[in-house]
Design a protein around this motif. Structure first.
Motif, PDB file in Angstrom:
ATOM      1  N   ILE A 137       0.839  -1.200   0.000  1.00 47.95           N
ATOM      2  CA  ILE A 137       0.000   0.000   0.000  1.00 47.95           C
ATOM      3  C   ILE A 137       0.873   1.248   0.000  1.00 47.95           C
ATOM      4  CG2 ILE A 137      -1.746   1.298   1.280  1.00 47.95           C
ATOM      5  CD1 ILE A 137      -2.764  -1.290   0.015  1.00 47.95           C
ATOM      6  N   GLY A 138       0.486   2.227  -0.804  1.00 45.89           N
ATOM      7  CA  GLY A 138       1.201   3.491  -0.878  1.00 45.89           C
ATOM      8  C   GLY A 138       0.429   4.467  -1.737  1.00 45.89           C
ATOM      9  N   ALA A 139       1.043   5.586  -2.052  1.00 42.74           N
ATOM     10  CA  ALA A 139       0.383   6.602  -2.881  1.00 42.74           C
ATOM     11  C   ALA A 139      -0.063   5.981  -4.202  1.00 42.74           C
ATOM     12  CB  ALA A 139       1.326   7.766  -3.133  1.00 42.74           C
ATOM     13  N   GLY A 140      -1.330   6.194  -4.531  1.00 41.75           N
ATOM     14  CA  GLY A 140      -1.882   5.625  -5.756  1.00 41.75           C
ATOM     15  C   GLY A 140      -2.689   4.362  -5.530  1.00 41.75           C
ATOM     16  N   SER A 141      -2.538   3.737  -4.357  1.00 40.91           N
ATOM     17  CA  SER A 141      -3.338   2.547  -4.058  1.00 40.91           C
ATOM     18  C   SER A 141      -4.809   2.944  -3.938  1.00 40.91           C
ATOM     19  CB  SER A 141      -2.886   1.904  -2.737  1.00 40.91           C
ATOM     20  OG  SER A 141      -1.565   1.428  -2.824  1.00 40.91           O
ATOM     21  N   THR A 142      -5.688   2.056  -4.323  1.00 42.90           N
ATOM     22  CA  THR A 142      -7.115   2.360  -4.230  1.00 42.90           C
ATOM     23  C   THR A 142      -7.600   2.234  -2.795  1.00 42.90           C
ATOM     24  OG1 THR A 142      -7.787   0.072  -4.615  1.00 42.90           O
ATOM     25  CG2 THR A 142      -7.467   1.475  -6.568  1.00 42.90           C
ATOM     26  N   LEU A 143      -8.689   2.920  -2.505  1.00 44.27           N
ATOM     27  CA  LEU A 143      -9.306   2.826  -1.182  1.00 44.27           C
ATOM     28  C   LEU A 143      -9.738   1.386  -0.909  1.00 44.27           C
ATOM     29  CD1 LEU A 143     -10.400   4.074   1.396  1.00 44.27           C
ATOM     30  CD2 LEU A 143     -12.454   4.767   0.134  1.00 44.27           C
ATOM     31  N   GLU A 144     -10.180   0.717  -1.950  1.00 41.72           N
ATOM     32  CA  GLU A 144     -10.592  -0.684  -1.806  1.00 41.72           C
ATOM     33  C   GLU A 144      -9.404  -1.555  -1.382  1.00 41.72           C
ATOM     34  OE1 GLU A 144     -12.678  -4.286  -4.437  1.00 41.72           O
ATOM     35  OE2 GLU A 144     -12.085  -2.399  -5.389  1.00 41.72           O
ATOM     36  N   ALA A 145      -8.243  -1.325  -1.999  1.00 40.00           N
ATOM     37  CA  ALA A 145      -7.047  -2.095  -1.644  1.00 40.00           C
ATOM     38  C   ALA A 145      -6.618  -1.792  -0.212  1.00 40.00           C
ATOM     39  CB  ALA A 145      -5.913  -1.778  -2.612  1.00 40.00           C
ATOM     40  N   LEU A 146      -6.727  -0.528   0.182  1.00 39.04           N
ATOM     41  CA  LEU A 146      -6.383  -0.127   1.547  1.00 39.04           C
ATOM     42  C   LEU A 146      -7.270  -0.855   2.563  1.00 39.04           C
ATOM     43  CD1 LEU A 146      -4.885   1.800   3.528  1.00 39.04           C
ATOM     44  CD2 LEU A 146      -6.734   3.446   3.131  1.00 39.04           C
ATOM     45  N   GLN A 147      -8.555  -0.889   2.295  1.00 36.51           N
ATOM     46  CA  GLN A 147      -9.487  -1.543   3.212  1.00 36.51           C
ATOM     47  C   GLN A 147      -9.292  -3.056   3.233  1.00 36.51           C
ATOM     48  OE1 GLN A 147     -13.033   0.204   1.507  1.00 36.51           O
ATOM     49  NE2 GLN A 147     -13.226   1.690   3.169  1.00 36.51           N
ATOM     50  N   GLN A 148      -8.965  -3.630   2.097  1.00 33.74           N
ATOM     51  CA  GLN A 148      -8.713  -5.067   2.059  1.00 33.74           C
ATOM     52  C   GLN A 148      -7.456  -5.427   2.846  1.00 33.74           C
ATOM     53  OE1 GLN A 148      -8.565  -6.078  -2.113  1.00 33.74           O
ATOM     54  NE2 GLN A 148     -10.786  -6.328  -2.290  1.00 33.74           N
ATOM     55  N   ALA A 149      -6.438  -4.555   2.775  1.00 34.53           N
ATOM     56  CA  ALA A 149      -5.175  -4.829   3.460  1.00 34.53           C
ATOM     57  C   ALA A 149      -5.280  -4.659   4.965  1.00 34.53           C
ATOM     58  CB  ALA A 149      -4.082  -3.922   2.908  1.00 34.53           C
ATOM     59  N   TYR A 150      -6.050  -3.654   5.408  1.00 39.01           N
ATOM     60  CA  TYR A 150      -6.026  -3.323   6.833  1.00 39.01           C
ATOM     61  C   TYR A 150      -7.398  -3.260   7.509  1.00 39.01           C
ATOM     62  CZ  TYR A 150      -1.343  -1.922   5.395  1.00 39.01           C
ATOM     63  OH  TYR A 150      -0.082  -1.907   4.877  1.00 39.01           O
ATOM     64  N   GLY A 151      -8.445  -3.579   6.789  1.00 35.65           N
ATOM     65  CA  GLY A 151      -9.776  -3.527   7.378  1.00 35.65           C
ATOM     66  C   GLY A 151      -9.918  -4.410   8.604  1.00 35.65           C
ATOM     67  N   ALA A 152      -9.259  -5.551   8.598  1.00 38.67           N
ATOM     68  CA  ALA A 152      -9.344  -6.488   9.726  1.00 38.67           C
ATOM     69  C   ALA A 152      -8.352  -6.146  10.827  1.00 38.67           C
ATOM     70  CB  ALA A 152      -9.099  -7.915   9.229  1.00 38.67           C
TER      71      ALA A 152
END
Length: 285
Positions: free
Chosen positions: A225-240
């Motif tokens: 995850i970093g600049a340019g990552s989608t909000l969906e990817a962010l939530q999938q990576a750290y939502g839990a």
């Protein structure tokens, strides 16, 4: 007699064949030994070791941006220790709020005009805030009602006193309002500083040590995850892992095992615009 001669000739042919085979084998062995001998002599002459095939080294990927540290900089590290890593440009790029901010090597030079504006905004806020606090402490208490037998002279004196106190109250109210507006200006300056170094990254030191690591645009976490990552990817990576949207609009997630520290992700639209590791409990001044 004829038979005996033929037998002898046959035996002679067999012996000749055998001798030829032995000679060929000896030549072959000699050539092989000579080759080995030659190689050994050549190595002895040049000093070159025998080449031994080795496995190709495994290439290392870029360093992951993590709460444990980045580019040798670690949470809580003293400013002098941080500068000694060589990871930062030496001139600070901001002194706002009493913190000292630096950029990574190769980052932009300090913007002297912006730094001067920050200093002026902060000084104005501190001045007005101190005056408002002093005025609030002197604010007059509400006047009681005049007794029924009060004279006109007493009433006139009371009215004059009330007018003066009202004037003082109005002055105090204005100072409080001006102080509040100065605080708004200070918050605008803070947000402008954050925006200015969102892509390049910055490191902020308080008196107690490093309190904020802002990642440069090319940095990525171990999860990618970093600049340019989608909000969906962010939530999938750290939502839990406790990722939640804060009142500031940023997405925050606590750092496991590091009290007070958290990841913060600035999101613009549906994409990550920047990320940081910060401890908001550590005050600049």
């Amino acid at each position: 007699m004829g038979k005996t001669r033929r037998s002898m000739r046959a035996v002679g042919v067999g012996v000749s064949v055998a001798l030829l085979a032995v000679g060929a084998a000896a030549c072959s062995a000699g050539s092989s030994d000579e080759g080995k001998d030659g190689t050994a002599k050549a190595q002895a002459a040049t000093g070159a070791p025998t080449a031994v095939p080795t496995a190709a080294p495994t290439p290392k990927g870029p360093e992951a941006f993590a709460a444990a540290g980045y580019r040798g900089l670690k949470p809580g590290m003293a400013k002098d220790a941080g500068l000694a890593t060589g990871a930062l440009e030496q001139p600070p790029v901001s002194l706002l709020d009493g913190c000292t901010d630096f950029v990574y090597k190769g980052g932009p030079a300090p913007d002297q005009a912006r730094m001067a504006a920050e200093a002026a905004t902060e000084a104005r806020y501190k001045d007005l805030s101190a005056k408002a606090d002093a005025a609030s402490g002197k604010a007059p208490a509400p006047e009681g009602t005049l007794p029924p037998n009060a004279s006109a002279k007493d009433a006139a004196a009371a009215a004059a006193g009330s007018a003066a106190k009202a004037k003082d109250s109005a002055a105090a109210a204005k100072l409080i309002a001006d102080s509040t507006m100065a605080l708004v200006d200070l918050r605008v300056a803070q947000e402008a500083k954050e925006a200015a170094y969102l892509a390049t990254g910055r490191v902020s030191f308080a008196a107690a040590g490093l309190r904020e690591l802002v990642a440069p645009a090319e940095a990525r976490t171990a999860e990618g995850i970093g600049a340019g990552s989608t909000l969906e990817a962010l939530q999938q990576a750290y939502g839990a892992k406790g990722l939640q949207q804060a009142k500031s609009g940023k997405y925050a997630m606590p750092v496991e095992g590091q009290q007070g520290w958290q990841y913060e992700f600035t999101v613009d639209g549906a994409k990550v615009a920047g990320m940081a590791v910060v401890n908001r409990d550590i005050k600049c001044a």
